[in-house]
Structures are given as structure tokens and as C-alpha cells.
Design a protein around this motif. Structure first.
Motif, short mmCIF file in Angstrom:
data_model
loop_
_atom_site.label_atom_id
_atom_site.label_comp_id
_atom_site.label_asym_id
_atom_site.label_seq_id
_atom_site.Cartn_x
_atom_site.Cartn_y
_atom_site.Cartn_z
N GLY A 40 -1.59 41.71 104.75
CA GLY A 40 -0.71 42.72 105.33
C GLY A 40 0.62 42.10 105.71
O GLY A 40 0.67 41.00 106.26
N PHE A 41 1.72 42.82 105.41
CA PHE A 41 3.06 42.36 105.75
C PHE A 41 3.97 43.57 105.78
O PHE A 41 3.58 44.67 105.36
CB PHE A 41 3.57 41.32 104.74
CG PHE A 41 3.69 41.85 103.33
CD1 PHE A 41 4.92 42.21 102.81
CD2 PHE A 41 2.56 41.98 102.53
CE1 PHE A 41 5.03 42.70 101.51
CE2 PHE A 41 2.66 42.47 101.23
CZ PHE A 41 3.90 42.83 100.72
N ALA A 42 5.16 43.42 106.30
CA ALA A 42 6.10 44.52 106.37
C ALA A 42 7.45 44.10 105.80
O ALA A 42 7.90 42.97 106.00
CB ALA A 42 6.27 44.98 107.82
N VAL A 43 8.06 45.03 105.06
CA VAL A 43 9.39 44.82 104.50
C VAL A 43 10.25 46.02 104.88
O VAL A 43 9.91 47.16 104.54
CB VAL A 43 9.35 44.67 102.97
CG1 VAL A 43 10.77 44.47 102.42
CG2 VAL A 43 8.46 43.52 102.55
N SER A 76 7.20 34.45 100.79
CA SER A 76 7.72 33.10 100.60
C SER A 76 8.97 32.85 101.44
O SER A 76 9.35 31.72 101.68
CB SER A 76 8.02 32.85 99.12
OG SER A 76 9.06 33.69 98.66
N GLU A 77 9.60 33.94 101.89
CA GLU A 77 10.79 33.79 102.73
C GLU A 77 10.43 33.67 104.21
O GLU A 77 11.31 33.59 105.06
CB GLU A 77 11.72 35.00 102.51
CG GLU A 77 12.30 35.04 101.10
CD GLU A 77 12.99 36.36 100.81
OE1 GLU A 77 13.08 37.20 101.73
OE2 GLU A 77 13.43 36.54 99.67
N GLY A 78 9.15 33.71 104.53
CA GLY A 78 8.74 33.47 105.90
C GLY A 78 8.32 34.70 106.67
O GLY A 78 8.27 34.66 107.89
N ILE A 79 8.00 35.80 105.97
CA ILE A 79 7.54 37.00 106.67
C ILE A 79 6.15 36.75 107.22
O ILE A 79 5.29 36.17 106.56
CB ILE A 79 7.53 38.21 105.71
CG1 ILE A 79 8.97 38.64 105.42
CG2 ILE A 79 6.74 39.36 106.28
CD1 ILE A 79 9.09 39.83 104.53
N SER A 80 5.93 37.20 108.44
CA SER A 80 4.61 37.05 109.06
C SER A 80 3.58 37.88 108.30
O SER A 80 3.87 38.98 107.84
CB SER A 80 4.67 37.51 110.52
OG SER A 80 5.54 36.69 111.26
N LEU A 110 -3.75 35.09 111.21
CA LEU A 110 -2.35 35.47 111.40
C LEU A 110 -1.45 34.24 111.27
O LEU A 110 -1.88 33.12 111.52
CB LEU A 110 -2.14 36.09 112.79
CG LEU A 110 -3.01 37.31 113.12
CD1 LEU A 110 -2.86 37.65 114.60
CD2 LEU A 110 -2.65 38.49 112.26
N GLY A 111 -0.21 34.47 110.89
CA GLY A 111 0.74 33.36 110.82
C GLY A 111 1.79 33.59 109.75
O GLY A 111 1.95 34.70 109.24
N LYS A 112 2.51 32.53 109.43
CA LYS A 112 3.52 32.59 108.39
C LYS A 112 3.08 31.72 107.23
O LYS A 112 2.77 30.54 107.41
CB LYS A 112 4.87 32.14 108.92
CG LYS A 112 5.54 33.17 109.83
CD LYS A 112 6.98 32.83 110.10
CE LYS A 112 7.64 33.94 110.92
NZ LYS A 112 9.07 33.67 111.17
N ALA A 113 3.07 32.29 106.04
CA ALA A 113 2.66 31.55 104.85
C ALA A 113 3.86 30.80 104.28
O ALA A 113 4.97 31.33 104.23
CB ALA A 113 2.10 32.50 103.81
#
Length: 219
Positions: A40-43, A76-80, A110-113
Motif C-alpha cells: 500500500g502507498f499513496a501518490v 523508489s523515490e522514498g514513498i512510505s 511499515l517503512g520506506k523501501a
């Protein structure tokens, strides 16, 4: 002694708190048995949840996909991210519909990939994906070439903020309902493999490898 990952406000199990687990042994066993995770992520305030294959290597999980995909461009840009894995172990049929449930094992991380750039780590992750599904396959099949590697993004998520939640055991009915003349119990569920189906273009003289003919899900 098994290491415990201290729960945070985001990973602490609140509802049915007794089902929470925070030790790496339990969490890693669930991750190693699962094949698909949901990321899960948000843009731009739009949430997305994407299913993908994954593999755990040490204290991190890796996932991959097309370098052109929305998910991997943004992650890859650091989205949680929030990564979940769920194993379904059985349907729990109570005497009342309200108390029907499911036996399951789940993990939330949870975290930043981080985008993996090092060639050795990228290749190790691809090997982990392959060997997790079919142990022994990496040494038989063709390895990725440079063009394929360039078209693939691989990301690593450290398992530092993670917890598990587990439901197991029998039916839990309300006391008055135990007298109802209704069947109650658990229907166990397992994922099993069928007989291998040879590709039509596969040379008939090539024997079916043991890892395919005798495939068993990792437990």
C-alpha cells in the motif's frame, strides 16, 4: 532467545491484542510461507494497493516489478509503504453467524523501501524470489540478462517496524448458543500443488525435475 521487535503505535495490535506477535521467529515464518504481499502507498493523495511476489533475505523483504510501473517509480523515490502478508488456515463456523471467524496468520510491515542498485544484491534478490517459490530452479533456468535487469526495479524494506496477528483454535460461541442444534467446527484450508503440466514446446525428452514433480509448499 528469540528477538522481539518492540511494537510502535502503528504496529501494536489493538483489537484482540492477545493475538499480536512481535518476535522475529513468528513473523519470519509467516513471511517465508507466504508467496504474495500487498503493498500500500499513496501518490498525490490517491491510495493504491498492489499485489506482488516478494522474498525475505535476512532482516529485510525484497519486491520487484517493471521499472516503468507507477508503484516502483514512486516507491523508489522514498514513498512510505505498508506491506501485508496473510495466510488463511481455516474457516471457523460458529453456531451464530456473528461469531463465524477465520484462522489466519498475518504480518504488517511499515517503512520506506530503498531502491537496490548494487548488482550483487539485485542478483541475490532475484535468486531469492526464484528459490523461494521453487528451490533448485535458479540453477536450472537461464539467469536474467542485462536488458532484463535494466527493465526491473528491486526494492528493499527493512523489517524494523513490523508485527504479526494470529487467530487459531476452535469456535468461540456465546454461552447460550452452545445449546443450539447447529453444527459448529473448523474447516482447515491448505494450498496444495497439482501435477505439473508440461509446456507444449518443451522437449519431451527432458525429464520433469523432482522439484516440480514432487513439489511441496514450504511450511
Amino acid at each position: 532467545m528469540t528477538e522481539t521487535i518492540p511494537p510502535t503505535e502503528r504496529t501494536r495490535v489493538v483489537r484482540e491484542a492477545h493475538r499480536g506477535a512481535y518476535d522475529r521467529e513468528t513473523i519470519y515464518k509467516i513471511l517465508d510461507e507466504g508467496y504474495v504481499c500487498h503493498i500500500g502507498f499513496a501518490v498525490d493523495s490517491q491510495p493504491y494497493v498492489i499485489p506482488t511476489l516478494f522474498a525475505r533475505v535476512g532482516d529485510a523483504i525484497y519486491f520487484h516489478g517493471s521499472a516503468a510501473s507507477r508503484m516502483l517509480r514512486n516507491v523508489s523515490e522514498g514513498i512510505s509503504v505498508c506491506v501485508t502478508v496473510t495466510l488463511t488456515d481455516g474457516f471457523v463456523l460458529a453456531r451464530s453467524v456473528f461469531n463465524h471467524s477465520m484462522n489466519y496468520r498475518s504480518v504488517v510491515a511499515l517503512g520506506k523501501a530503498a531502491l537496490v542498485d548494487a548488482p550483487e544484491e539485485r542478483l541475490a534478490a532475484l535468486r531469492a524470489f526464484t528459490e523461494k517459490i521453487i528451490p533448485g530452479r535458479w540453477n536450472d533456468a537461464r539467469r536474467p540478462n542485462e536488458k532484463e535487469l535494466k527493465a526491473t526495479s528491486i526494492l528493499r524494506l527493512p523489517l524494523t517496524e513490523v508485527s504479526a496477528k494470529i487467530r487459531s483454535g476452535p469456535v468461540e460461541d456465546d454461552a447460550p448458543d452452545y445449546a443450539l442444534p447447529v453444527w459448529a467446527g473448523v474447516i482447515p484450508l491448505t494450498l496444495t500443488a497439482g501435477a505439473p503440466i508440461r509446456d507444449e514446446k518443451c522437449d519431451a525428452s527432458i525429464p520433469t525435475p523432482a522439484y516440480a514433480a514432487q513439489y511441496k509448499r514450504r511450511a
